[in-house]
Design a protein around this motif. Structure first.
Motif, PDB file in Angstrom:
ATOM      1  N   LEU A  10       0.808  -1.222   0.000  1.00 18.58           N
ATOM      2  CA  LEU A  10       0.000   0.000   0.000  1.00 18.58           C
ATOM      3  C   LEU A  10       0.840   1.271   0.000  1.00 18.58           C
ATOM      4  N   GLY A  11       2.119   1.153   0.356  1.00 23.25           N
ATOM      5  CA  GLY A  11       2.956   2.336   0.478  1.00 23.25           C
ATOM      6  C   GLY A  11       3.014   3.199  -0.773  1.00 23.25           C
ATOM      7  N   PRO A  12       3.317   2.640  -1.960  1.00 30.86           N
ATOM      8  CA  PRO A  12       3.390   3.496  -3.173  1.00 30.86           C
ATOM      9  C   PRO A  12       2.087   4.225  -3.462  1.00 30.86           C
ATOM     10  N   SER A  13       0.954   3.529  -3.294  1.00 28.72           N
ATOM     11  CA  SER A  13      -0.330   4.191  -3.566  1.00 28.72           C
ATOM     12  C   SER A  13      -0.600   5.304  -2.569  1.00 28.72           C
ATOM     13  N   PHE A  37       1.581   8.286  -3.387  1.00 29.09           N
ATOM     14  CA  PHE A  37       1.070   8.981  -4.575  1.00 29.09           C
ATOM     15  C   PHE A  37      -0.165   9.823  -4.226  1.00 29.09           C
ATOM     16  N   LEU A  38      -1.110   9.227  -3.464  1.00 32.70           N
ATOM     17  CA  LEU A  38      -2.314   9.964  -3.080  1.00 32.70           C
ATOM     18  C   LEU A  38      -1.982  11.154  -2.187  1.00 32.70           C
ATOM     19  N   ALA A  39      -1.062  10.939  -1.250  1.00 31.85           N
ATOM     20  CA  ALA A  39      -0.714  12.029  -0.343  1.00 31.85           C
ATOM     21  C   ALA A  39      -0.045  13.183  -1.083  1.00 31.85           C
ATOM     22  N   PHE A  81      -0.233  13.950  -4.464  1.00 36.31           N
ATOM     23  CA  PHE A  81      -0.952  14.583  -5.581  1.00 36.31           C
ATOM     24  C   PHE A  81      -2.445  14.782  -5.323  1.00 36.31           C
ATOM     25  N   ALA A  82      -2.954  14.327  -4.172  1.00 40.23           N
ATOM     26  CA  ALA A  82      -4.386  14.512  -3.886  1.00 40.23           C
ATOM     27  C   ALA A  82      -4.586  15.220  -2.547  1.00 40.23           C
ATOM     28  N   TYR A  83      -4.116  14.586  -1.465  1.00 40.46           N
ATOM     29  CA  TYR A  83      -4.415  15.126  -0.139  1.00 40.46           C
ATOM     30  C   TYR A  83      -3.613  16.395   0.159  1.00 40.46           C
ATOM     31  N   TRP A  84      -2.338  16.395  -0.220  1.00 41.03           N
ATOM     32  CA  TRP A  84      -1.497  17.560   0.064  1.00 41.03           C
ATOM     33  C   TRP A  84      -1.976  18.815  -0.678  1.00 41.03           C
ATOM     34  N   PRO A  85      -2.297  18.749  -1.979  1.00 43.33           N
ATOM     35  CA  PRO A  85      -2.836  19.953  -2.642  1.00 43.33           C
ATOM     36  C   PRO A  85      -4.134  20.456  -2.010  1.00 43.33           C
ATOM     37  N   VAL A  86      -5.007  19.530  -1.596  1.00 43.83           N
ATOM     38  CA  VAL A  86      -6.257  19.955  -0.953  1.00 43.83           C
ATOM     39  C   VAL A  86      -5.961  20.688   0.356  1.00 43.83           C
TER      40      VAL A  86
END
Length: 317
Positions: free
Chosen positions: A42-45, A48-50, A52-57
């Motif tokens: 699960l680490g790579p996913s 990636f989410l953190a 390009f998704a959660y951090w920008p939000v």
């Protein structure tokens, strides 16, 4: 038990375990309980989410409350206060509402009409379905460039035929009264085929025995559409409508392409207003506040639409 017998017994158990159909699932369960294996899988996913998704939000939320653009330091509601007092933001919101209604309603109506007319599997309907879906594969920027030539004042395709009717040339993209409708036409042309695919899938799932029984009972085509087809297409509408709302807020490529230098306030949209504040005016706080308000409004509209549609949805048991 002798050592030789023990080795033979272990050998047979190894063979049985290797051919047992439950050995692979059992190994997967054991691997799933291993924290190291879970972290590696699960680490790579998660990274990636953190990133390009959660951090920008999170960054946008923080910027929307940051007062650094106001010559102050700290957090507060100053950006939101400036946003609500900016008349350009109100105009952009109003234009986006007009743009959303003007694109979503005609697109869904046309998509449903085309799906009803072309749902039979014949060679002619297959060709027509392909032609209607074709704009989906054209990039929005390319479609906007194509329509820019069609809307060209004096030499465009529309003015060419209007001139034959004795109607003078019109600056379709330069006039505030026609610029937004011109963009709405491009969006309808681009999205109708996309939505039609969902309605075709929804129509294929409707049991034919219900329609046959309604025909035998003397139900007209309009009655079957109103009392059978539309209620059974409820899940399809519940899926397509949020997508259409999202497209109405996020599709801005054709606006930038068709209005070089950006649209005027009379035809500006919310996403381009955010771009103007964050990039052109270098006011990231105001742009972030507009982003939060826009996304919040979109979530509220989507939730209300889903709740309204869920009340009338009929799910097959």
């Amino acid at each position: 038990m002798k050592p030789s017998q023990m080795l033979a017994y272990l050998g047979r158990m190894t063979v049985i375990a290797s051919v047992s159909p439950t050995s692979a699932p059992a190994a997967a369960v054991r691997a799933g309980k291993n924290p190291l294996v879970l972290a590696l899988l699960l680490g790579p996913s998660l990274i990636f989410l953190a990133a390009f998704a959660y951090w920008p939000v999170l960054l946008v939320l923080v910027q929307s409350f940051s007062l650094s653009q106001l010559g102050e330091h700290g957090f507060g509601l100053g950006n939101y206060a400036r946003l609500l007092s900016d008349q350009h933001f109100g105009i952009a919101i109003l234009n986006n509402i007009i743009y959303a209604v003007g694109t979503i309603v005609p697109s869904l109506v046309l998509a449903l009409a085309f799906a009803l007319a072309l749902q039979n599997n014949k060679k002619v309907t297959a060709v027509l379905r392909t032609l209607i879906v074709m704009p989906l594969f054209i990039p929005l920027v390319a479609a906007a460039a194509l329509f820019s030539f069609i809307y060209l004042p004096g030499g465009g395709l529309i003015d060419f035929y209007l001139a034959k009717l004795g109607i003078g040339q019109t600056n379709w993209l330069g006039s505030p009264s026609t610029a937004l409708p011109a963009v709405i036409v491009v969006t309808i042309w681009k999205n109708t085929g996309y939505y039609m695919l969902f309605f075709l899938a929804g129509l294929a799932a409707i049991p034919t025995d219900l329609l046959d029984a309604a025909k035998m009972d003397g139900a007209t085509a309009l009655g079957r559409l109103r009392h059978i087809i539309l209620p059974l297409l409820g899940p399809t509408f519940a899926f397509v409508l949020p997508i259409a709302l999202l497209n109405a807020l996020t599709q801005i490529d054709h606006v930038v392409t068709m209005w070089p230098g950006g649209p005027s306030d009379d035809a500006n949209l919310l996403l381009y207003y955010i771009y103007q504040q964050a990039v052109q005016n270098n006011d990231s706080g105001l742009g972030a506040a507009a982003t939060v308000v826009g996304v919040g409004g979109l979530l509220a509209l989507t939730t209300l639409a889903r709740q309204a549609l869920d009340r009338s949805i009929h799910y097959e048991s």
